[in-house]
Design a protein around this motif. Structure first.
Motif, PDB file in Angstrom:
ATOM      1  N   MET A   1       0.838  -1.217   0.000  1.00 41.45           N
ATOM      2  CA  MET A   1       0.000   0.000   0.000  1.00 41.45           C
ATOM      3  C   MET A   1       0.868   1.260   0.000  1.00 41.45           C
ATOM      4  SD  MET A   1      -3.225   1.064   0.209  1.00 41.45           S
ATOM      5  CE  MET A   1      -4.061   2.579   0.554  1.00 41.45           C
ATOM      6  N   GLY A   2       1.871   1.295   0.868  1.00 41.02           N
ATOM      7  CA  GLY A   2       2.757   2.463   0.896  1.00 41.02           C
ATOM      8  C   GLY A   2       2.071   3.709   1.416  1.00 41.02           C
ATOM      9  N   PHE A   3       2.421   4.864   0.833  1.00 41.39           N
ATOM     10  CA  PHE A   3       1.923   6.147   1.338  1.00 41.39           C
ATOM     11  C   PHE A   3       1.314   7.003   0.227  1.00 41.39           C
ATOM     12  CE2 PHE A   3       5.143   4.599   4.227  1.00 41.39           C
ATOM     13  CZ  PHE A   3       4.477   4.665   5.444  1.00 41.39           C
ATOM     14  N   PRO A   4       0.179   6.545  -0.335  1.00 39.90           N
ATOM     15  CA  PRO A   4      -0.441   7.315  -1.414  1.00 39.90           C
ATOM     16  C   PRO A   4      -0.816   8.710  -0.937  1.00 39.90           C
ATOM     17  CG  PRO A   4      -1.963   5.661  -0.550  1.00 39.90           C
ATOM     18  CD  PRO A   4      -0.627   5.378   0.050  1.00 39.90           C
ATOM     19  N   GLY A   5      -0.723   9.681  -1.864  1.00 48.18           N
ATOM     20  CA  GLY A   5      -1.106  11.050  -1.542  1.00 48.18           C
ATOM     21  C   GLY A   5      -0.119  11.767  -0.636  1.00 48.18           C
ATOM     22  N   THR A   6       1.084  11.209  -0.485  1.00 48.79           N
ATOM     23  CA  THR A   6       2.080  11.840   0.399  1.00 48.79           C
ATOM     24  C   THR A   6       3.124  12.581  -0.431  1.00 48.79           C
ATOM     25  OG1 THR A   6       1.765  10.132   2.074  1.00 48.79           O
ATOM     26  CG2 THR A   6       3.788  11.408   2.203  1.00 48.79           C
ATOM     27  N   TRP A   7       3.366  13.834  -0.037  1.00 52.45           N
ATOM     28  CA  TRP A   7       4.385  14.669  -0.668  1.00 52.45           C
ATOM     29  C   TRP A   7       5.470  15.001   0.357  1.00 52.45           C
ATOM     30  CZ3 TRP A   7       0.972  18.971  -3.416  1.00 52.45           C
ATOM     31  CH2 TRP A   7       0.194  18.367  -4.421  1.00 52.45           C
ATOM     32  N   MET A   8       6.689  15.164  -0.130  1.00 50.40           N
ATOM     33  CA  MET A   8       7.820  15.505   0.749  1.00 50.40           C
ATOM     34  C   MET A   8       8.751  16.471   0.014  1.00 50.40           C
ATOM     35  SD  MET A   8      10.529  12.844   2.539  1.00 50.40           S
ATOM     36  CE  MET A   8      11.367  12.321   1.025  1.00 50.40           C
TER      37      MET A   8
END
Length: 272
Positions: A1-8
């Motif tokens: 699944m990971g981290f959808p919708g995540t920005w860094m």
């Protein structure tokens, strides 16, 4: 699944979980500016470099390593559920998108046919019964969220708790969740906790509202759109959003929260 919708940020100064219709264009541009000293030329959602995004394959291992180790300050932003779904309706359903077309191609014609929604057109100055059409759209939104029919729920009107929960479920932890309604105070608090390559003066940052000016203006106050049935549907869809993010369900015209967000409660209730 990971981290959808995540920005860094590329400097890894901060990590942000995007929640659609909650000042995400402005937040993304602030993150971009804090690394580069300039804004992205265009809609920040279209950028493919200058900002790490989970949707960019090369960014995924960097975001995953950072979030799992909680190396950077992690935050997100929420908005009153009444105002958020109204904004989604006027932008995505009644409005014309930046490309000059209707959102998602055949979605609006399908809504006109199946739910009897009328959204006017630029030719008639977007003249239509806003209250009637919005309430019918609300039925459609509920059907997509509850039964995933006639299609999967759209990110712009699916519950904020769902977006925010994926980050927690996969091993992330938020340091801050702030309100769109008190954006400057919330964003300033984030900036006070991080070191960025370029200093950000929030007072000089423009608002990047990518959906503005593409469709009709809201003609009535918020409460006019929500009768008893509409409020029942809103509670069915957004119960967790009201409870966790402390918005006022009883008064649609009160856009401000009625209590502080309890981060421990959010992590406990949205975690596995």
């Amino acid at each position: 699944m990971g981290f959808p919708g995540t920005w860094m940020t590329e400097s890894e100064s901060m990590v942000y979980r995007v929640v659609p219709k909650c000042a995400c264009s402005t937040i993304g541009q602030i993150m971009y500016f804090s690394d580069h000293g300039t804004f992205f030329d265009g809609d920040i959602h279209d950028s493919t470099e200058g900002l790490h995004k989970w949707a960019q394959e090369a960014s995924q291992p960097l975001i995953e390593a950072n979030v799992r180790a909680h190396k950077s300050y992690a935050f997100t932003c929420v908005r009153n559920p009444y105002a958020r779904i109204l904004s989604s309706f006027f932008d995505k359903i009644a409005g014309i998108q930046r490309n000059g077309k209707r959102y998602r191609g055949n979605l609006v014609p399908q809504l006109i046919q199946r739910y009897g929604i009328d959204v006017g057109s630029p030719e008639n100055g977007f003249e239509f019964d806003q209250v009637r059409s919005f309430r019918r759209f609300l039925l459609f939104a509920r059907d997509t969220i509850r039964w995933r029919r006639p299609m999967e729920p759209d990110i712009h009107w699916s519950a904020m708790a769902g977006h925010i929960g994926t980050f927690i479920n996969n091993g992330g932890r938020y340091d801050k969740i702030f309100y769109t309604e008190t954006f400057n105070e919330g964003m300033q608090d984030v900036l006070d906790h991080v070191k960025t390559p370029v200093k950000v003066d929030l007072a000089k940052i423009p608002r990047f509202n990518e959906s503005e000016g593409h469709g009709p203006k809201r003609a009535h106050k918020v409460s006019a759109y929500f009768d008893d049935l509409s409020k029942h549907l809103i509670w069915e869809i957004y119960k967790k959003d009201f409870q966790l993010f402390k918005y006022d369900f009883d008064d649609p015209d009160n856009k401000f929260p009625i209590a502080e967000i309890d981060l421990d409660e959010v992590h406990a209730k949205l975690g596995k």
